[in-house]
Design an enzyme around this catalytic site. Structure first.
Site, PDB file in Angstrom:
ATOM      1  N   SER A   1     -14.161  46.436 106.918  1.00 28.87           N
ATOM      2  CA  SER A   1     -13.912  47.748 107.532  1.00 28.87           C
ATOM      3  C   SER A   1     -15.064  48.280 108.368  1.00 28.87           C
ATOM      4  O   SER A   1     -14.924  49.355 108.963  1.00 28.87           O
ATOM      5  CB  SER A   1     -13.510  48.769 106.467  1.00 28.87           C
ATOM      6  OG  SER A   1     -12.198  48.504 106.019  1.00 28.87           O
TER       7      SER A   1
ATOM      8  N   LYS B   1     -13.850  49.038 111.817  1.00 26.05           N
ATOM      9  CA  LYS B   1     -13.180  50.277 112.212  1.00 26.05           C
ATOM     10  C   LYS B   1     -14.006  51.115 113.187  1.00 26.05           C
ATOM     11  O   LYS B   1     -13.465  51.737 114.101  1.00 26.05           O
ATOM     12  CB  LYS B   1     -12.809  51.093 110.971  1.00 26.05           C
ATOM     13  CG  LYS B   1     -11.682  50.477 110.144  1.00 26.05           C
ATOM     14  CD  LYS B   1     -11.369  51.307 108.914  1.00 26.05           C
ATOM     15  CE  LYS B   1     -10.082  50.830 108.226  1.00 26.05           C
ATOM     16  NZ  LYS B   1     -10.170  49.490 107.631  1.00 26.05           N
TER      17      LYS B   1
ATOM     18  N   TYR C   1      -6.259  56.385 103.563  1.00 21.39           N
ATOM     19  CA  TYR C   1      -6.868  55.221 104.200  1.00 21.39           C
ATOM     20  C   TYR C   1      -5.757  54.249 104.562  1.00 21.39           C
ATOM     21  O   TYR C   1      -4.884  53.961 103.725  1.00 21.39           O
ATOM     22  CB  TYR C   1      -7.855  54.599 103.236  1.00 21.39           C
ATOM     23  CG  TYR C   1      -8.885  53.723 103.876  1.00 21.39           C
ATOM     24  CD1 TYR C   1      -9.570  54.124 105.022  1.00 21.39           C
ATOM     25  CD2 TYR C   1      -9.215  52.494 103.314  1.00 21.39           C
ATOM     26  CE1 TYR C   1     -10.538  53.317 105.591  1.00 21.39           C
ATOM     27  CE2 TYR C   1     -10.182  51.682 103.874  1.00 21.39           C
ATOM     28  CZ  TYR C   1     -10.838  52.098 105.015  1.00 21.39           C
ATOM     29  OH  TYR C   1     -11.795  51.280 105.585  1.00 21.39           O
TER      30      TYR C   1
END
Length: 400
Positions: A69, A72, A185
């Protein structure tokens, strides 16, 4: 690869170095690579442990990590580059670009079937995707829930889907709340990757290479580790007890998160978790978001990105932990509005995130301080090592 030249400002990072070595010695982490920036100056570089524990291969700056992640933030910056060009408004509905996401329906409270829905009160916006407030879910963390099962059955996260195919899979799945009314999320960053493709007319990896990786000299970042770099790919490990991150013991897991991951080109270029990178590349990227030199985004965009955009009284939350009060979310990362007991007391205003495999970055605009820390352990997002690292860095810089 960027040269990592350290500027000595007299800060004593030896307690942090010792702490990271302790995690390796206790068989909690295979190795840790870290860098600390004060302003744009690299003031500490530290590598301890192994890239491959079994082979006793020492960790180097050129070793490649699964970003998970951490991807991101890079995806969010890609979106904001296009926004700066006036290609869309942040509050524009995403279905203007991705029609599969039009006509959303929302699960009613207490729903026991996917059909128990009501029409969404408003469309999903691009800003809501950047802040995980769209109502989309993940099919990743909420094991056993109805929406988790639905995402898995539809193959939303299947690596053989293109980003466009992923949008098709999402098309008739309900949202878990009305857009803009909560935090979940989610696959939002993958939706944003598709937005980049639609608006730019380029494949997502091509856009990232042309607009971010190339200009910043991030020579080892991408969706695939090429054959000639495979010997630099860091080994991934699983802890002895997933429920106890401080129980000693590591088991290597070469096919994480699936056989051939990151070593074979696949259709799914995941903006949410598909990238690999190195410490020098991530230092170059984070440095490009700091004042005092050329920046990837305009200063006013960076200010906007690092502010909380969640509704008043809404905090980030995870299925296993519930609401984390004091943590909001900006355009690509969490924003600390009130430090938790695990955070440095001086970390108010910090912008930060990390990956499930143990990589983390954070930026403190208030103190002109930033850091990157990387390991490879399953479920090591916000692992105790990362909190201790941050505590030690703040103490060294602010009191040293």
């Amino acid at each position: 690869m960027h040269a990592l030249n350290v500027t000595d400002r007299g800060h004593d990072f030896s307690p942090m170095h010792a702490a990271m070595q302790r995690y390796v010695d206790q068989d909690l982490l295979s190795g840790v690579a870290s860098a600390v920036l004060v302003g744009r100056d690299l003031v500490d570089l530290n590598l301890v442990g192994w890239a491959d524990k079994e082979r006793q291969e020492a960790l180097r700056t050129d070793h490649i990590f699964r970003s998970y992640s951490d991807s991101k933030l890079i995806t969010s910056c890609a979106v904001l580059l296009l926004w700066e060009e006036g290609r869309f408004d942040l509050d524009e509905p995403i279905d203007a670009f991705i029609p599969q996401l039009a006509g959303r329906r929302v699960l009613r409270p207490g729903a026991t079937s996917l059909d128990d829905t009501e029409p969404a009160r408003s469309p999903i916006t691009i800003r809501q995707l950047l802040t995980h407030s769209s109502g989309l879910s993940y099919g990743l963390l909420d094991h056993g829930s109805m929406i988790f099962k639905a995402y898995r059955e539809r193959g939303v996260l299947h690596p053989l889907r293109t980003l466009e195919g992923m949008m098709d899979a999402l098309a008739d799945l309900p949202l878990v709340f009305h857009p803009g009314t909560g935090f979940e999320y989610s696959v939002a960053s993958d939706v944003l990757g598709r937005l980049v493709e639609v608006v730019s007319g380029q494949r997502f990896d091509e856009f990232l290479q042309a607009r971010i990786f190339g200009p910043l000299g991030m020579v080892d970042s991408g969706f695939v580790v090429p054959d000639d770099k495979r010997d630099r790919f860091t080994t991934f490990y699983v802890g002895a007890d997933l429920a106890n991150p401080l129980k000693p013991g590591l088991t290597r897991k070469d096919d994480a998160p699936y056989p051939g991951a990151y070593t074979q080109g696949i259709p799914w270029q995941s903006g949410g978790g598909g990238l690999v990178s190195t410490l020098p590349d991530m230092v170059a990227f984070v440095r490009s978001l700091l004042p005092g030199g050329p920046t990837l985004l305009k200063p006013e965009t960076l200010d906007l990105m690092m502010r909380n955009h969640l509704p008043e009284g809404t905090w980030i939350r995870f299925p296993a932990f519930g609401e984390i009060r004091g943590k909001g979310f900006g355009l690509g990362g969490a924003v600390t509005l009130a430090p938790t007991p695990f955070d440095p007391p001086a970390s108010t205003g910090e912008f930060q995130w990390g990956g499930l495999g143990g990589t983390h970055w954070w930026i403190s605009p208030r103190h002109n301080l930033a850091a990157v820390v990387m390991t490879q352990r399953h479920l090591a997002f916000w692992h105790p090592y990362a909190f201790e690292f941050k505590q030690q860095v703040y103490q060294a810089v602010l009191t040293g």
